[in-house]
Design an enzyme around this catalytic site. Structure first.
Site, PDB file in Angstrom:
ATOM      1  N   GLU A  74      44.478  33.799  27.509  1.00  0.00           N
ATOM      2  CA  GLU A  74      44.695  32.734  28.482  1.00  0.00           C
ATOM      3  C   GLU A  74      43.893  32.961  29.749  1.00  0.00           C
ATOM      4  O   GLU A  74      43.895  34.048  30.335  1.00  0.00           O
ATOM      5  CB  GLU A  74      46.172  32.623  28.874  1.00  0.00           C
ATOM      6  N   ASP A 142      49.757  45.442  41.221  1.00  0.00           N
ATOM      7  CA  ASP A 142      49.369  44.635  42.376  1.00  0.00           C
ATOM      8  C   ASP A 142      49.978  45.272  43.616  1.00  0.00           C
ATOM      9  O   ASP A 142      51.193  45.473  43.686  1.00  0.00           O
ATOM     10  CB  ASP A 142      49.876  43.198  42.183  1.00  0.00           C
ATOM     11  N   ASP A 144      49.923  44.944  47.892  1.00  0.00           N
ATOM     12  CA  ASP A 144      49.525  44.135  49.045  1.00  0.00           C
ATOM     13  C   ASP A 144      49.856  44.851  50.347  1.00  0.00           C
ATOM     14  O   ASP A 144      50.950  45.400  50.496  1.00  0.00           O
ATOM     15  CB  ASP A 144      50.238  42.786  49.044  1.00  0.00           C
ATOM     16  N   VAL A 198      44.931  45.385  46.634  1.00  0.00           N
ATOM     17  CA  VAL A 198      44.165  45.863  45.487  1.00  0.00           C
ATOM     18  C   VAL A 198      44.915  45.539  44.193  1.00  0.00           C
ATOM     19  O   VAL A 198      46.147  45.450  44.172  1.00  0.00           O
ATOM     20  CB  VAL A 198      43.913  47.388  45.563  1.00  0.00           C
TER      21      VAL A 198
END
Length: 454
Positions: A74, A142, A144, A198
């Site tokens: 996807e 993930d 932040d 990142v």
């Protein structure tokens, strides 16, 4: 290429009226520009490399290659005005490239490999065959900087500067080392998110085939931060001794970073801020003694930074030879972990069907390219100096590049990032995939022979 040609998505090149280099670069305003994005996708985006990566060797001619593999992946496109196109799929590199150039998405997200072509999922549902399910997906992380707002004072929210960005660098070091040393993963890609954090892609075969429960177990291995803005204690260091992973992270990375950089860069023990750290100490007699010293003290005569002096005083009281409960002695470690330990978005890592932004996208808020980060030299990474749309347009214009599209990137600031992606990540990964495909095929052939012999 003139500014007008760039706005029209044209490939024409400016070859006369030479101007000073900086003047030509500055002709393209900073930030995101949808017209420049067309040129970026047409001339610089590494379509073929992305196809090779997402194929994991299944685009070859070996009889064991799964030719449907890439077509079951996807892709999600976010267009202008937040129009979302989920469950996009492509059968080949050329289809992927043409789809990106045609739609010119502001953002490209990558999802899992499904059991069937995701673009045909509704047809399968109508047939009564409930077989649309994710079967492979990279293990992703993930991180932040906005989740560190209680650990930094220079910025907040999505804003980031060179004083607080090292918190991301530390996260890369801690997580990357654990993924390699503790879990045995080898093919790991770190990518700048384009603005405030990142992303990590773990691409080993054994990582891609993890189920949700196994992914959650790995995510929980890294779980330590449990606080919120109202919590005095930000971490939970339980048991008589720290886990070896935490000891290694503390000794090799976190302690020195806290004491040598973060303490002073964020002025954590300045008069306005030391109460926050004192609140993390459960012994009121110790906090009262420290508060008394710091309220009465003036600038240190030694010339040392006041934050350093106060930290040494705090450590001495908490870890001195006096009889103290283990929890008090561990306060120093808890403070360091509270400010420096990686803060992961756990839900991203736990579920196979979670989307994650593709490398080499352009962030629509900043115009910065989401380039790979080399974890071996992540201290050198500067988020304010990555390629941007405007910079790349200026470089193409300045150089008067007449080369074919597949070589243009090597003559811009994108060159270093794409070469790293190819040489340090993609080539070793594809070599491993080829060996895995050939090895699996050999086992099946041998099993078939044994069956016939029986």
């Amino acid at each position: 290429m003139t500014k007008e040609e760039a706005q029209n998505g044209g490939d024409g090149m400016l070859i006369d009226d030479p101007e000073p280099q900086n003047a030509q670069v500055d002709a393209f305003p900073d930030g995101f520009n949808s017209n420049y994005l067309k040129v970026y996708y047409g001339r610089l985006f590494p379509h073929a490399d992305m196809f090779k990566w997402m194929s994991y060797g299944n685009d070859g001619k070996h009889p064991a290659c799964d030719q449907s593999y890439f077509g079951r992946r996807e892709f999600s496109f976010t267009l202008d005005n937040d129009i979302y196109l989920r469950f996009q799929s492509f059968k080949s590199a050329s289809e992927l490239e043409n789809g990106i150039k045609d739609k010119c998405p502001f953002k490209i997200d990558i999802g899992p490999v499904y059991s069937v072509d995701p673009s045909k999922r509704l047809a399968y549902a109508q047939s009564g065959d409930n077989i649309f399910t994710p079967v492979e997906r990279e293990l992703v992380f993930d991180i932040d900087i906005s989740d560190y707002d209680d650990a930094r004072y220079c910025c907040s929210g999505a804003d980031v500067c060179l004083d607080c960005w090292p918190l991301m660098t530390i996260a890369v070091k801690v997580i990357d080392t654990a993924l390699r040393d503790d879990f045995g993963f080898n093919h790991i890609l770190w990518v700048y998110s384009g603005r405030r954090g990142v992303h990590c892609w773990v691409c080993d075969g054994k990582a891609r085939r993890l189920n949700n429960e196994q992914r959650a177990a790995i995510a929980d291995y890294f779980r330590l931060y449990k606080g919120n803005s109202n919590s005095k204690s930000k971490v939970s260091l339980l048991g008589p001794a720290l886990h070896p992973f935490l000891v290694r992270s503390y000794v090799d990375v976190l302690r020195d970073f806290f004491e040598e950089k973060l303490l002073c860069s964020q002025q954590l023990l300045s008069d306005e801020r030391y109460e926050k750290i004192l609140d993390m100490i459960p012994d009121e007699s110790i906090t009262s003694e420290l508060r008394g010293k710091w309220q009465d003290s003036r600038r240190p005569a030694s010339g040392k930074d006041v934050n350093v002096v106060r930290w040494e005083q705090l450590k001495h009281l908490l870890q001195s030879g006096k009889q103290k409960a283990p929890g008090i002695r561990r306060c120093v470690e808890e403070i360091v972990f509270s400010f420096t330990y990686p803060r992961l978005d756990m839900e991203v890592s736990k579920h196979m069907n979670h989307l994650l932004k593709a490398p080499f996208c352009v962030h629509p808020k900043t115009g910065r390219v989401c380039v790979p980060i080399n974890p071996a030299i992540c201290d050198e990474f500067d988020p304010t100096n990555v390629p941007t749309l405007s910079k790349l347009m200026g470089e193409i214009n300045t150089a008067g590049l007449q080369a074919e599209s597949h070589t243009v990137w090597d003559r811009t600031s994108m060159g270093k990032s794409i070469r790293f992606f190819r040489e340090s990540f993609l080539q070793p990964l594809l070599k491993s995939c080829k060996e895995e495909i050939e090895g699996s095929h050999s086992v099946k052939v041998q099993q078939s022979k044994n069956s016939l012999n029986w």
